[in-house]
Write a protein that holds these residues in place. Structure first.
Motif, PDB file in Angstrom:
ATOM      1  N   ALA A 186     -36.908  41.930 -25.892  1.00 37.60           N
ATOM      2  CA  ALA A 186     -37.555  43.164 -25.444  1.00 37.60           C
ATOM      3  C   ALA A 186     -36.668  44.396 -25.664  1.00 37.60           C
ATOM      4  O   ALA A 186     -37.061  45.514 -25.310  1.00 37.60           O
ATOM      5  CB  ALA A 186     -37.929  43.057 -23.968  1.00 37.60           C
ATOM      6  N   GLY A 187     -35.478  44.181 -26.233  1.00 34.57           N
ATOM      7  CA  GLY A 187     -34.586  45.295 -26.517  1.00 34.57           C
ATOM      8  C   GLY A 187     -33.543  45.553 -25.451  1.00 34.57           C
ATOM      9  O   GLY A 187     -32.857  46.588 -25.485  1.00 34.57           O
ATOM     10  N   TYR A 188     -33.403  44.620 -24.518  1.00 36.35           N
ATOM     11  CA  TYR A 188     -32.412  44.770 -23.444  1.00 36.35           C
ATOM     12  C   TYR A 188     -31.365  43.669 -23.578  1.00 36.35           C
ATOM     13  O   TYR A 188     -31.389  42.679 -22.842  1.00 36.35           O
ATOM     14  CB  TYR A 188     -33.083  44.707 -22.074  1.00 36.35           C
ATOM     15  CG  TYR A 188     -34.146  45.759 -21.868  1.00 36.35           C
ATOM     16  CD1 TYR A 188     -33.807  47.090 -21.623  1.00 36.35           C
ATOM     17  CD2 TYR A 188     -35.497  45.420 -21.944  1.00 36.35           C
ATOM     18  CE1 TYR A 188     -34.780  48.053 -21.449  1.00 36.35           C
ATOM     19  CE2 TYR A 188     -36.482  46.380 -21.761  1.00 36.35           C
ATOM     20  CZ  TYR A 188     -36.121  47.691 -21.520  1.00 36.35           C
ATOM     21  OH  TYR A 188     -37.091  48.647 -21.349  1.00 36.35           O
ATOM     22  N   GLU A 189     -30.454  43.825 -24.520  1.00 38.24           N
ATOM     23  CA  GLU A 189     -29.419  42.807 -24.732  1.00 38.24           C
ATOM     24  C   GLU A 189     -28.370  42.906 -23.631  1.00 38.24           C
ATOM     25  O   GLU A 189     -27.806  43.976 -23.382  1.00 38.24           O
ATOM     26  CB  GLU A 189     -28.746  42.980 -26.087  1.00 38.24           C
ATOM     27  CG  GLU A 189     -27.671  41.944 -26.356  1.00 38.24           C
ATOM     28  CD  GLU A 189     -27.074  42.044 -27.754  1.00 38.24           C
ATOM     29  OE1 GLU A 189     -26.174  41.236 -28.078  1.00 38.24           O
ATOM     30  OE2 GLU A 189     -27.502  42.930 -28.515  1.00 38.24           O
ATOM     31  N   ILE A 190     -28.102  41.776 -22.964  1.00 39.78           N
ATOM     32  CA  ILE A 190     -27.115  41.806 -21.880  1.00 39.78           C
ATOM     33  C   ILE A 190     -25.716  41.981 -22.468  1.00 39.78           C
ATOM     34  O   ILE A 190     -25.403  41.438 -23.534  1.00 39.78           O
ATOM     35  CB  ILE A 190     -27.208  40.566 -20.988  1.00 39.78           C
ATOM     36  CG1 ILE A 190     -26.818  39.305 -21.744  1.00 39.78           C
ATOM     37  CG2 ILE A 190     -28.601  40.417 -20.399  1.00 39.78           C
ATOM     38  CD1 ILE A 190     -26.705  38.075 -20.843  1.00 39.78           C
ATOM     39  N   ASP A 191     -24.902  42.753 -21.768  1.00 41.57           N
ATOM     40  CA  ASP A 191     -23.561  43.062 -22.269  1.00 41.57           C
ATOM     41  C   ASP A 191     -22.478  42.602 -21.302  1.00 41.57           C
ATOM     42  O   ASP A 191     -21.474  42.029 -21.708  1.00 41.57           O
ATOM     43  CB  ASP A 191     -23.431  44.565 -22.494  1.00 41.57           C
ATOM     44  CG  ASP A 191     -22.053  44.975 -22.967  1.00 41.57           C
ATOM     45  OD1 ASP A 191     -21.750  44.762 -24.158  1.00 41.57           O
ATOM     46  OD2 ASP A 191     -21.257  45.494 -22.138  1.00 41.57           O
ATOM     47  N   HIS A 192     -22.636  42.846 -20.018  1.00 40.60           N
ATOM     48  CA  HIS A 192     -21.628  42.431 -19.044  1.00 40.60           C
ATOM     49  C   HIS A 192     -22.296  42.178 -17.695  1.00 40.60           C
ATOM     50  O   HIS A 192     -23.438  42.591 -17.460  1.00 40.60           O
ATOM     51  CB  HIS A 192     -20.503  43.465 -18.914  1.00 40.60           C
ATOM     52  CG  HIS A 192     -20.945  44.837 -18.515  1.00 40.60           C
ATOM     53  ND1 HIS A 192     -21.557  45.716 -19.387  1.00 40.60           N
ATOM     54  CD2 HIS A 192     -20.867  45.497 -17.331  1.00 40.60           C
ATOM     55  CE1 HIS A 192     -21.831  46.853 -18.774  1.00 40.60           C
ATOM     56  NE2 HIS A 192     -21.433  46.747 -17.524  1.00 40.60           N
ATOM     57  N   MET A 193     -21.564  41.478 -16.831  1.00 37.93           N
ATOM     58  CA  MET A 193     -22.076  41.082 -15.526  1.00 37.93           C
ATOM     59  C   MET A 193     -21.024  41.287 -14.454  1.00 37.93           C
ATOM     60  O   MET A 193     -19.828  41.326 -14.737  1.00 37.93           O
ATOM     61  CB  MET A 193     -22.449  39.594 -15.514  1.00 37.93           C
ATOM     62  CG  MET A 193     -23.555  39.192 -16.432  1.00 37.93           C
ATOM     63  SD  MET A 193     -23.835  37.405 -16.265  1.00 37.93           S
ATOM     64  CE  MET A 193     -25.264  37.223 -17.327  1.00 37.93           C
TER      65      MET A 193
END
Length: 264
Positions: A186-193
């Motif tokens: 959907a275009g929301y690539e996870i980067d950090h948590m």
């Protein structure tokens, strides 16, 4: 002189420790031990309750008294979120833990319930939403075979997940690659948590749902997931049976002094 129930509990504990009763194996029914002359019904019951309190067995309606798995699941702290696992494959986080632990799994060992709800205060704060905002809550109960291991409820902004597999209540992960793959597509690539852990006594409902032994605690997890630009795309709350997990972290040790030097 020890009471009869204590002597019986000690004998059964020794048989568990030497492998005569294996992890996952059901102990004899109380009536069987009574018929074998091990004591009265109350004696055997007291012995089983002692074994449960000592963490050697679990007891539940319909499953009887079962020897507890002594080796906890590895709950990978960082490697479980490796993008290659869910972006390029189908190894969602709870499956990554099973693979690392050498344990079998089935995708339908994760059930779920999806609903649109008013965001609890903690959720609204994490997402930066005003009071009264609605979010999607995706609540899962994860099991290892018949035994629950943890619950996990993820909260999403509707505009991020409306019409996606994340809001589909079908049991199991949200399709190939799970929820993180859905967000990626959907275009929301996870980067950090950010993950925060809290040990606490379970509520009565949690103790029943997770089939906890008397005195067993839980570990509550708060996970905030961000894109590279700092957008929060998921805030999750997990409740884990404390004795069923070993938390494992493998990471490069930071050196803030060098980082500061490089930025000048």
């Amino acid at each position: 002189m020890a009471p009869k129930w204590r002597e019986l509990a000690d004998r059964l504990a020794e048989r568990i420790r030497n492998g005569e009763y294996a992890p996952g194996q059901q102990l004899p029914h109380i009536r069987e031990l009574v018929e074998e002359g091990e004591g009265s019904k109350s004696t055997v019951h007291a012995a089983y309750k002692a074994l449960e309190a000592e963490g050697l067995v679990t007891s539940s309606r319909g499953h009887g008294t079962v020897v507890r798995q002594q080796a906890p699941l590895k709950r990978l702290g960082i490697a479980r979120y490796d993008k290659a696992k869910w972006r390029d494959g189908d190894e969602v986080a709870f499956i990554a833990d099973r693979v690392a632990s050498g344990r079998a799994y089935r995708r339908n060992e994760q059930t779920q319930n999806v609903s649109r709800v008013k965001a609890p205060a903690l959720v609204a704060e994490a997402h930066g939403l005003p009071d009264g905002s609605e979010v999607y809550a995706r609540a899962r109960l994860v099991k290892e075979g018949p035994q629950p291991t943890h619950t996990l409820t993820s909260y999403y902004r509707p505009e991020h997940v409306e019409g996606t597999r994340i809001v589909d209540p079908t049991p199991g992960p949200a399709g190939r690659g799970g929820g993180f793959r859905v967000l990626y597509d959907a275009g929301y690539e996870i980067d950090h948590m950010k993950e925060e852990l809290f040990a606490r006594v379970p509520t009565t409902e949690e103790a029943q749902l997770l089939q906890l032994s008397p005195g067993e605690w839980v570990v509550e997890l708060h996970r905030t997931t961000y894109t590279a630009d700092g957008t929060v795309v998921e805030f999750a709350i997990g409740v884990h049976a404390a004795t069923r997990f070993g938390w494992e972290y493998d990471f490069k040790v930071p050196d803030s002094a060098n980082t500061e030097g490089e930025s000048k």
